[in-house]
Scaffold this motif. Structure first.
Motif, PDB file in Angstrom:
ATOM      1  N   VAL A 148       0.813  -1.209   0.000  1.00 51.86           N
ATOM      2  CA  VAL A 148       0.000   0.000   0.000  1.00 51.86           C
ATOM      3  C   VAL A 148       0.841   1.251   0.000  1.00 51.86           C
ATOM      4  O   VAL A 148       0.379   2.319  -0.364  1.00 51.86           O
ATOM      5  CB  VAL A 148      -0.968   0.017   1.211  1.00 51.86           C
ATOM      6  N   GLY A 149       2.068   1.164   0.437  1.00 50.86           N
ATOM      7  CA  GLY A 149       2.851   2.379   0.508  1.00 50.86           C
ATOM      8  C   GLY A 149       4.295   2.198   0.110  1.00 50.86           C
ATOM      9  O   GLY A 149       5.114   3.063   0.387  1.00 50.86           O
TER      10      GLY A 149
ATOM     11  N   LEU B 131       7.926   3.921   4.587  1.00 49.42           N
ATOM     12  CA  LEU B 131       6.730   4.622   5.026  1.00 49.42           C
ATOM     13  C   LEU B 131       6.869   6.109   4.763  1.00 49.42           C
ATOM     14  O   LEU B 131       7.927   6.696   4.944  1.00 49.42           O
ATOM     15  CB  LEU B 131       6.490   4.392   6.514  1.00 49.42           C
TER      16      LEU B 131
ATOM     17  N   ALA C 175       3.412   8.280   8.658  1.00 44.37           N
ATOM     18  CA  ALA C 175       2.617   7.062   8.497  1.00 44.37           C
ATOM     19  C   ALA C 175       3.007   6.022   9.538  1.00 44.37           C
ATOM     20  O   ALA C 175       4.184   5.801   9.802  1.00 44.37           O
ATOM     21  CB  ALA C 175       2.798   6.493   7.099  1.00 44.37           C
TER      22      ALA C 175
ATOM     23  N   SER D 165       2.409   1.879  10.681  1.00 44.64           N
ATOM     24  CA  SER D 165       2.085   0.600  10.058  1.00 44.64           C
ATOM     25  C   SER D 165       1.766  -0.424  11.133  1.00 44.64           C
ATOM     26  O   SER D 165       2.481  -0.531  12.130  1.00 44.64           O
ATOM     27  CB  SER D 165       3.261   0.110   9.202  1.00 44.64           C
TER      28      SER D 165
ATOM     29  N   SER E  81      -4.225   3.386  11.965  1.00 52.83           N
ATOM     30  CA  SER E  81      -3.100   3.776  11.118  1.00 52.83           C
ATOM     31  C   SER E  81      -3.537   4.258   9.742  1.00 52.83           C
ATOM     32  O   SER E  81      -2.804   4.986   9.072  1.00 52.83           O
ATOM     33  CB  SER E  81      -2.127   2.597  10.959  1.00 52.83           C
TER      34      SER E  81
ATOM     35  N   GLU F 228      -4.243   2.132   7.190  1.00 55.07           N
ATOM     36  CA  GLU F 228      -3.929   1.134   6.165  1.00 55.07           C
ATOM     37  C   GLU F 228      -5.194   0.469   5.621  1.00 55.07           C
ATOM     38  O   GLU F 228      -5.319   0.259   4.413  1.00 55.07           O
ATOM     39  CB  GLU F 228      -2.967   0.092   6.733  1.00 55.07           C
TER      40      GLU F 228
ATOM     41  N   LEU G  33      -6.994   2.827   3.148  1.00 55.53           N
ATOM     42  CA  LEU G  33      -6.374   2.870   1.829  1.00 55.53           C
ATOM     43  C   LEU G  33      -6.659   1.595   1.036  1.00 55.53           C
ATOM     44  O   LEU G  33      -7.059   1.635  -0.132  1.00 55.53           O
ATOM     45  CB  LEU G  33      -4.873   3.084   1.960  1.00 55.53           C
TER      46      LEU G  33
ATOM     47  N   SER H 281      -1.331   9.764  10.417  1.00 61.52           N
ATOM     48  CA  SER H 281      -0.947   8.557   9.708  1.00 61.52           C
ATOM     49  C   SER H 281      -1.906   8.279   8.558  1.00 61.52           C
ATOM     50  O   SER H 281      -1.479   7.921   7.450  1.00 61.52           O
ATOM     51  CB  SER H 281      -0.917   7.363  10.674  1.00 61.52           C
TER      52      SER H 281
ATOM     53  N   TRP I 258      -0.889   7.964   4.523  1.00 65.00           N
ATOM     54  CA  TRP I 258      -1.249   6.879   3.613  1.00 65.00           C
ATOM     55  C   TRP I 258      -2.101   7.395   2.455  1.00 65.00           C
ATOM     56  O   TRP I 258      -2.014   6.908   1.330  1.00 65.00           O
ATOM     57  CB  TRP I 258      -2.017   5.784   4.356  1.00 65.00           C
ATOM     58  N   ARG I 259      -2.923   8.397   2.727  1.00 66.22           N
ATOM     59  CA  ARG I 259      -3.886   8.869   1.729  1.00 66.22           C
ATOM     60  C   ARG I 259      -3.230   9.669   0.602  1.00 66.22           C
ATOM     61  O   ARG I 259      -3.823   9.820  -0.477  1.00 66.22           O
ATOM     62  CB  ARG I 259      -4.947   9.734   2.426  1.00 66.22           C
TER      63      ARG I 259
END
Length: 215
Positions: free
Chosen positions: A10-11, A15, A19, A21, A53, A55, A58, A81, A85-86
């Motif tokens: 996802v990332g 990180l 962010a 995780s 977080s 995750e 996302l 966070s 991620w966004r």
């Protein structure tokens, strides 16, 4: 369905600044997504309560492009966070906002087609679960609106696994107001807000998905 490898990516390897995780979020994303794909509407608005977080937000927004996914969390660190991620997320993933399930002054008033909440009921006071149900009852205005809960629960007719019993003890040692909730009590709360329990899905690691619908 996406493979776990694609869900985990996802990332990238590094990180983004800010962010966080969660290994548990990475592990449970695929089985949760399988349930959501089967029961979420194809289109509409989804509110995620206690998004942590970010995750899940996302991963699920990417996998469910017809849904406008709005994450929320009371923690500033969690919201930072989520935003981290966004940054590389899809357009249907909305900015995170402050929502405390136990504080009605933070609640939105926009109708939702679904509400999703993972791993909150046992790591918060009971008042947060009470608030979550009132909130879901207010926002899920259309018949069939979905409330999806994920996490470990106590069940009267199912022996508590040793790992969940140890987890419950550790939670109560950290905060006496925390701990695994009785599924029957959660069902009763939902029913008091016009939400009917429709499905119990056994998940890995002794967790459950509990699905409720607006009557």
């Amino acid at each position: 369905m996406q493979t776990m490898d694609s869900l985990a990516a996802v990332g990238g390897d590094a990180l983004a600044p800010g962010a966080m995780s969660s290994p548990a979020a990475r592990r449970n994303a695929e089985p949760i997504l399988g349930v959501l794909k089967a029961h979420m509407p194809k289109e509409g608005r989804v509110l995620e309560v206690a998004a942590g977080s970010g995750e899940h937000a996302l991963i699920f927004a990417r996998a469910l492009p017809g849904l406008t996914w709005t994450p929320s969390d009371p923690s500033p660190e969690a919201r930072d966070s989520i935003e981290a991620w966004r940054r590389d997320g899809p357009p249907n993933l909305r900015p995170a906002f402050l929502l405390d399930a136990a504080d009605p002054t933070t609640w939105p008033d926009t109708a939702q087609d679904a509400v999703y909440c993972a791993n909150m009921t046992h790591i918060s006071p009971w008042s947060a679960t009470e608030g979550l149900m009132v909130l879901a009852g207010r926002l899920l205005r259309r018949p069939g609106g979905l409330l999806a809960l994920y996490g470990p629960y106590r069940e009267a007719d199912v022996p508590l696994s040793p790992s969940n019993a140890a987890f419950d003890e550790s939670l109560k040692a950290r905060n006496p107001d925390w701990g695994l909730r009785d599924r029957e009590a959660v069902d009763d709360l939902a029913r008091s807000q016009g939400l009917v329990a429709t499905r119990r899905v056994q998940m890995p690691a002794n967790n459950l998905m509990l699905l409720f619908r607006r009557a």
